[in-house]
Design an enzyme around this catalytic site. Structure first.
Site, PDB file in Angstrom:
ATOM      1  N   ASP A 117      45.890  35.457  30.219  1.00 27.26           N
ATOM      2  CA  ASP A 117      47.234  35.420  29.641  1.00 27.26           C
ATOM      3  C   ASP A 117      48.102  34.484  30.483  1.00 27.26           C
ATOM      4  OD1 ASP A 117      47.352  37.051  31.877  1.00 27.26           O
ATOM      5  OD2 ASP A 117      48.850  38.405  31.033  1.00 27.26           O
ATOM      6  N   SER A 159      54.493  36.887  31.306  1.00 32.72           N
ATOM      7  CA  SER A 159      53.117  37.258  30.985  1.00 32.72           C
ATOM      8  C   SER A 159      52.645  36.645  29.667  1.00 32.72           C
ATOM      9  CB  SER A 159      53.001  38.785  30.969  1.00 32.72           C
ATOM     10  OG  SER A 159      51.674  39.207  30.874  1.00 32.72           O
ATOM     11  N   ASP A 184      50.295  34.617  32.915  1.00 24.97           N
ATOM     12  CA  ASP A 184      50.349  34.664  34.374  1.00 24.97           C
ATOM     13  C   ASP A 184      49.014  35.071  34.988  1.00 24.97           C
ATOM     14  OD1 ASP A 184      50.493  37.307  33.487  1.00 24.97           O
ATOM     15  OD2 ASP A 184      51.819  37.937  35.117  1.00 24.97           O
TER      16      ASP A 184
END
Length: 463
Positions: free
Chosen positions: A254, A106, A256
């Site tokens: 972000d 992430s 992902d």
């Protein structure tokens, strides 16, 4: 949360905490497990597992190890290549895979990585399956009425699985997002910060297809620059770009792309709370807000709740984590929920937070109401907030101490209906988090410090 998997998967520094061997073991288990599940239902066909990854250098290593484990157990691995977490959830659900896997950490720096497991509904993996995965990693698996320990049978001959290129699945997800564009974006100048991550080749395609005048920053991934001074956790670059280039709006994702923050035309940050406010209001005005409820976490700003009260919108508060937001939404049939950090869930369209979908919905609210983003967020007053962490030896003892509880009560009494205090343990670290929202930053500081002082005086804080 288990030994390896937290609320957002198995995450850690690549080849230090999260090792290549872990990925192989997870692949071995999942390929075997879903084969057993199918056979118990009288289905002898081969299990199908779909895999996506972000742009980290280590993602390629983990992808290869997962594929090796999956095919060794007799399942087929379908590879989406670099893509977003919500796209894996979408493809898993729509194309009826047994499960999905996303390789990503992430918003973490490039040297971290993670493995997120997704069930066949496109939701975060069922806890009981996670427990079995962890048992297998630790070598003491018991499942299907038998003790397997750390050894599972391997597929042989024609039962060995295949690795299949599935870029078409990612392309179909892009088409799905484009289909959700209610209005043309023609004439609107949009800046996208792709964080050198998963959205770099997806978000621009969607906005271009919908007719926007698109400018893109941080869309040149090299395996080491994901989230580096970029994206939703470093939004100052996008703020500057929007102002200097006269953009109408900016969106930052972000690593992902399961979260999104925005920047209005004046360069102001639009948080997840702002998005919940403006879209909740937009839905209510059109009689689309099912149950008249927006689902938040306890970390949403006090000002959001005050604004919802004024609008007559009900709200729910869950534990921190989009997992808990989605669970509440599913149970109660709510259509809008999310986190201050930008994980926004539109449950009519997705089973997880989706940053690109969120940006499309913000665009819809702007165009549908013929207003600039700054106008839509202006009525929401965000209260000053101070959050401090105290490292403690025993989180439960510190939080439940009578004197600490009394200090928290005194702070709450002082605030009355002009703010709030929240004291909670970290889910992953030996920390107590003390947060106050009040009318002034000074009052926030004073009340946070008053509680921390008691925690320290009672000897709970570590040096």
């Amino acid at each position: 949360m288990g030994k390896y998997f937290g609320t957002d998967g198995f995450r850690g520094e690549a080849n230090v905490t999260l090792k290549a061997e872990h990925a192989y073991e997870i692949g071995r288990f999942l390929g075997w497990y879903y084969g057993k599940v199918r056979r118990q239902k009288g289905d002898a066909t081969t299990p199908r597992i779909v895999i996506g990854k972000d742009t980290r250098r280590s993602s390629y290593m983990f992808e290869s190890m997962l594929v090796g484990g999956i095919v060794a157990s007799g399942a087929d691995a379908y590879i989406l290549h670099v893509t977003t977490t919500p796209s894996v959830a979408y493809v898993t659900r729509v194309d009826q895979f047994d499960c999905g896997i996303m390789i990503s950490a992430s918003h973490n720096p490039y040297y971290d990585n993670g493995i997120k497991l997704i069930n066949h509904h496109g939701e975060k993996m069922d806890p009981e399956v996670i427990d079995l995965v962890e048992s297998y990693i630790d070598g003491h698996l018991t499942a299907f009425g038998k003790t397997w320990g750390g050894k599972l049978p391997k597929a042989e001959r024609d039962k060995i699985g295949r690795s299949i290129d599935y870029a078409s699945g990612r392309n179909r997800y892009i088409g799905y997002l484009i289909s959700l564009g209610v209005y043309s974006f023609k004439g609107i100048k949009v800046a996208l910060d792709c964080a050198n991550g998963s959205s770099w080749n997806i978000a621009p395609s969607v906005f271009n297809a919908l007719g926007a005048t698109v400018s893109v920053i941080n869309a040149d991934p090299d395996g080491l620059n994901i989230n580096a001074n970029a994206g939703s956790t470093h939004i100052e670059g996008l703020q500057k770009y929007v102002v200097e280039h006269g953009m109408d709006v900016g969106f930052a994702y972000d690593g992902d792309a399961d979260r999104c923050l925005a920047v209005d035309e004046k360069g102001n940050i639009v948080t997840g709370d702002h998005i919940l406010y403006l879209y909740g209001r937009y839905m209510k005005d059109r009689d689309k807000l099912v149950n008249n409820t927006v689902v938040t976490t306890v970390m949403s700003n006090f000002g959001l709740y005050k604004a919802f009260d004024q609008l007559g919108i009900d709200y729910a508060k869950t534990k921190v984590g989009d997992k808990y937001v989605y669970e509440y939404m599913s149970k109660h049939g709510c259509h809008l929920g999310g986190e201050q950090s930008g994980h926004i869930i539109f449950s009519k369209y997705a089973s997880t937070g989706d940053g690109i979908l969120t940006s499309l919905k913000v665009m819809q609210a702007m165009i549908g109401q013929k207003k600039r983003l700054s106008e839509l967020t202006e009525p929401l007053y965000i209260y000053p907030q101070v959050l401090k962490n105290v490292r403690v030896a025993d989180k439960e003892a510190a939080q439940n101490d009578p004197d600490v509880k009394q200090a928290v009560k005194q702070a709450a009494d002082t605030l009355g209906d002009t703010g709030r205090i929240l004291v909670r343990p970290s889910g992953t670290e030996p920390l107590i988090r003390v947060m106050v929202e009040a009318e002034t930053k000074l009052q926030c500081e004073e009340l946070v410090d008053s509680v921390i002082r008691v925690i320290r005086d009672k000897g709970y804080a570590e040096a």
